[in-house]
Design an enzyme around this catalytic site. Structure first.
Site, PDB file in Angstrom:
ATOM      1  N   SER A 236       0.841  -1.192   0.000  1.00  0.00           N
ATOM      2  CA  SER A 236       0.000   0.000   0.000  1.00  0.00           C
ATOM      3  C   SER A 236       0.875   1.240   0.000  1.00  0.00           C
ATOM      4  O   SER A 236       1.849   1.319   0.753  1.00  0.00           O
ATOM      5  CB  SER A 236      -0.893   0.008   1.248  1.00  0.00           C
ATOM      6  N   LYS A 237       0.521   2.204  -0.848  1.00  0.00           N
ATOM      7  CA  LYS A 237       1.304   3.444  -0.887  1.00  0.00           C
ATOM      8  C   LYS A 237       1.132   4.251   0.382  1.00  0.00           C
ATOM      9  O   LYS A 237       1.935   5.137   0.672  1.00  0.00           O
ATOM     10  CB  LYS A 237       0.909   4.277  -2.113  1.00  0.00           C
TER      11      LYS A 237
END
Length: 429
Positions: free
Chosen positions: A208-209
């Site tokens: 996940s960014k």
């Protein structure tokens, strides 16, 4: 890898129809990072923002054929109805038969069939069948008129004659919708699908960014090589049949088969990437290493030291941003209290510095002679060479670890070396 293996074209399409999230600098970064990785596409990039007329025309055909309808439900209204109905997720078909005309705040939804199944074969996951009754009436045009991913992609894939759609596992649930759209639009088009495994972090959670370091640009800035990053990405969910993992992309392309990709989530292992980077670092020729390292070792004097001692740095670093710590002694010893406290414990620190200063004052200033006198001091003090080396290295460089000591002393020169040794000895009084 697949396109190059089968002699096809690798096409690049920028999916930038979501105007609220799309920014030019993000697109520029995609292009820049693909080029840095050496993933060259064929032809000119296609930008969906230039093709909105095609999507609007497709949407109008779906409305005319009764396969799409307008909906004015807000997210809050849908949430309230679902809560009242017992928390059932998804769209409830509220506007299906209301016959709404297009208007501000109204989205266009696809009328999913209530019966039958949608079936397709996946090169990685095999035969897949989805009950149409489980597919909600999904959005085609947002309330602001922009097309969604599914509508734009089926129109473009058919128009560009994409033969193989390789994408992440998270898109698997969207594939039946994609195929239903193709049928409703009478496109007579069906590509081959392969849904690649999810990428997960060390906690086995999807990358996940918001939580993980997923920017290719960040890895580039830290001194990872494109060869290593490309190597690591190629091994996510797949491995060469001969087990040799550190190899050029050209060799992996020859060995690659999409059917051999695993279904299981693939770990993006930064430790493995770092190992691969070190291996690729060692494969660079000396001039190439210096050129790439120069971005991380700035200053004329530091750069001169880099050129002189590059082979020794190249043997040690795994990532280029480690290099500054290997050359921060050039003007003066680095400030590293932990190294000082570890190396300069009495009485050995004093004995070593006194002995080496005396020995080096008249020494021929060459690596082998410096090493021989060092070993003689170790024997006189009846102490291991590693314990003798610590005070010398810290007095001269400030750090307990670094480049090979005697090559470094030879480069630094007699006067500067002795001056630093005497300064270090004075601190021990």
């Amino acid at each position: 890898m697949f396109a190059r293996k089968v002699g096809g074209e690798f096409l690049l399409r920028i999916e930038d129809t979501d105007t609220e999230r799309n920014r030019p600098e993000l697109t520029d970064n995609i292009l820049e990072m693909l080029e840095w990785l050496g993933l060259r596409w064929d032809g000119e990039p296609v930008r969906q923002s230039d093709r909105t007329g095609l999507y609007t025309a497709a949407a109008e055909r779906l409305v005319a054929s009764g396969r799409a309808y307008y909906c004015e439900c807000t997210a809050e209204q849908l949430q309230a109805r679902n809560k009242a109905a017992g928390g059932k997720p998804g769209y409830d078909g509220f506007c299906r038969d209301r016959g709404l005309e297009p208007g501000p705040g109204r989205a266009l939804r696809f009328r999913a069939p209530d019966h039958g199944t949608t079936d397709f074969d996946d090169l990685i996951r095999g035969a897949i069948s989805i009950d149409n009754g489980s597919i909600e009436d999904f959005v085609l045009l947002r309330s602001n008129g922009t097309p969604t991913f599914l509508l734009a992609n089926i129109v473009d894939d058919a128009d560009m004659q994409i033969t193989h759609v390789l994408r992440g596992e998270e898109h698997l649930n969207g594939t039946p919708k994609y195929l239903l759209l193709s049928e409703a639009l009478q496109l007579d088009y069906r590509p081959v699908f392969a849904h690649l495994p999810l990428l997960v972090n060390e906690q086995r959670k999807k990358l996940s960014k918001r939580r993980d370091d997923v920017s290719v640009g960040d890895y580039k800035a830290r001194g990872f090589l494109p060869e290593a990053m490309r190597n690591h990405l190629a091994l996510l969910g797949w491995g060469p049949p001969d087990g040799i993992e550190v190899r050029p992309i050209e060799e992996m392309i020859e060995l690659f088969r999409i059917e051999d990709v695993n279904q299981s989530p693939a770990l993006f292992d930064v430790k493995k990437l770092t190992f691969l980077n070190g291996e690729w670092m060692r494969r660079l020729d000396a001039s190439d290493f210096v050129e790439r390292a120069s971005e991380f070792v700035r200053g004329a004097d530091e750069h001169a030291a880099l050129i002189a001692l590059a082979p020794f740095a190249q043997e040690r670093v795994k990532v280029l941003d480690e290099l500054p710590a290997y050359f921060d002694w050039v003007h003066a010893p680095a400030e590293d209290p932990k190294s000082w406290d570890k190396a300069m414990k009495p009485p050995l620190g004093t004995q070593v510095l006194d002995g080496i200063i005396e020995s080096y004052e008249d020494a021929p200033w060459a690596r082998d002679d410096l090493h021989a006198r060092f070993m003689a001091l170790s024997e006189r003090l009846e102490t291991s060479a590693s314990k003798v080396q610590g005070p010398i290295r810290v007095a001269v460089t400030g750090r307990i670890v670094g480049l090979p000591l005697f090559e470094l002393l030879e480069y630094l020169g007699r006067d500067e070396t002795l001056a630093r040794l005497r300064t270090g000895r004075a601190r021990l009084v």
